[in-house]
Enzyme design. Structure first.
Site, PDB file in Angstrom:
ATOM      1  N   SER A 119       0.835  -1.191   0.000  1.00  0.00           N
ATOM      2  CA  SER A 119       0.000   0.000   0.000  1.00  0.00           C
ATOM      3  C   SER A 119       0.872   1.244   0.000  1.00  0.00           C
ATOM      4  O   SER A 119       1.996   1.234   0.513  1.00  0.00           O
ATOM      5  CB  SER A 119      -0.899   0.018   1.240  1.00  0.00           C
ATOM      6  OG  SER A 119      -1.549   1.263   1.373  1.00  0.00           O
ATOM      7  N   TYR A 144      -0.492   0.065  10.667  1.00  0.00           N
ATOM      8  CA  TYR A 144      -0.815  -0.375   9.305  1.00  0.00           C
ATOM      9  C   TYR A 144       0.288   0.033   8.336  1.00  0.00           C
ATOM     10  O   TYR A 144       0.719  -0.771   7.502  1.00  0.00           O
ATOM     11  CB  TYR A 144      -2.158   0.220   8.875  1.00  0.00           C
ATOM     12  CG  TYR A 144      -2.590  -0.252   7.509  1.00  0.00           C
ATOM     13  CD1 TYR A 144      -3.113  -1.530   7.331  1.00  0.00           C
ATOM     14  CD2 TYR A 144      -2.477   0.577   6.389  1.00  0.00           C
ATOM     15  CE1 TYR A 144      -3.505  -1.977   6.074  1.00  0.00           C
ATOM     16  CE2 TYR A 144      -2.866   0.141   5.133  1.00  0.00           C
ATOM     17  CZ  TYR A 144      -3.379  -1.133   4.976  1.00  0.00           C
ATOM     18  OH  TYR A 144      -3.752  -1.577   3.728  1.00  0.00           O
TER      19      TYR A 144
END
Length: 258
Positions: A119, A144
């Site tokens: 990501s 994350y």
């Protein structure tokens, strides 16, 4: 579904039995002559990941493409039964253990392809190798981002170690899937709102499909893609020493040979 329509035989790993069975039924309806299959495991548990990887290795004589595509964002810091912070356990260690368990099958099937969904959230992230479990400081978005940096560093070390096997990763964009639905707290609400501006799952899958099937990237390795084009990740994500350290720490946490 797209890969199955190209003739690929799909072997799924799912956590939820009803959703896994439903996906398998859709695959079989789409390509009834291909023996697709599904295995079930809790991807937060190291023992489960080792078990399911061993099951797949036992059933499959070859694996041409491995797509590591599981991930979540958790609002609060909690530990798994293995003592790992959940974001790190699911988003990174599941990739590491599954790939390690299927390594021999991938090498025997060369040239095989390994694809890690990462990501753009890795941008700005760093790793503290003395605190990979975020015990000193935890934030949901921070954890994350760390895990997505791990995905790219893991890909980098894979590309170095597995000659003849392509190892690449990608940023799919922000996709309107079930991601974030069970994060908890305000985060789930914010993600739900943001999904009104997200791209469709079909669009989010395009780069994965490209990396899994296109002859144009048959020999590509060690790269980070967005919209099917290689781009440069953060400077941290290009650090060979960090990639090696992460591999060593991950192997130790998993109780596996380095």
């Amino acid at each position: 579904m797209a890969l199955a329509k190209m003739g690929a035989r799909i072997v799924l790993v799912a956590r939820d039995k009803s959703r896994g069975d439903a996906t398998l039924a859709r695959l079989r309806d789409s390509a009834p002559d291909i023996a697709h299959s599904v295995h079930f495991a809790d991807l937060l548990r190291l023992a489960e990941m080792k078990r399911v990887a061993a099951e797949i290795a036992d059933h499959e004589p070859r694996i041409d493409v491995l797509v590591n595509n599981a991930g979540a964002l958790f609002a609060k810091r909690r530990l798994t039964e293995d003592g790992l912070e959940r974001t790190f356990a699911l988003n990174h260690m599941a990739y590491f253990v599954m790939t390690a368990g299927l390594r021999e099958r991938l090498l025997a099937s060369g040239p095989a392809r390994i694809i890690n969904t990462a990501s753009a959230a890795h941008q700005g992230a760093t790793l503290d190798f003395d605190d990979l479990q975020s015990a000193k400081s935890f934030g949901a978005r921070k954890a994350y981002g760390h895990s997505k940096l791990c995905n790219i560093l893991f890909k980098r070390e894979l590309a170095r170690r597995l000659q003849g096997t392509g190892a690449n990763c990608l940023h799919p964009g922000f996709v309107a899937t079930h991601f974030g639905d069970q994060s908890g707290g305000l985060i789930s609400r914010l993600i739900w709102l943001a999904k009104f501006f997200a791209i469709s799952p079909a669009m989010g899958a395009e780069t994965i499909i490209y990396l899994a099937s296109s002859p144009d990237v048959a020999e590509a390795t060690g790269q980070y893609f967005y919209k099917s084009v290689p781009i440069r990740p953060s400077s941290w994500a290009q650090d060979d020493r960090s990639a090696l350290l992460l591999w060593q720490h991950s192997a130790a946490l998993a109780g596996m040979e380095e």
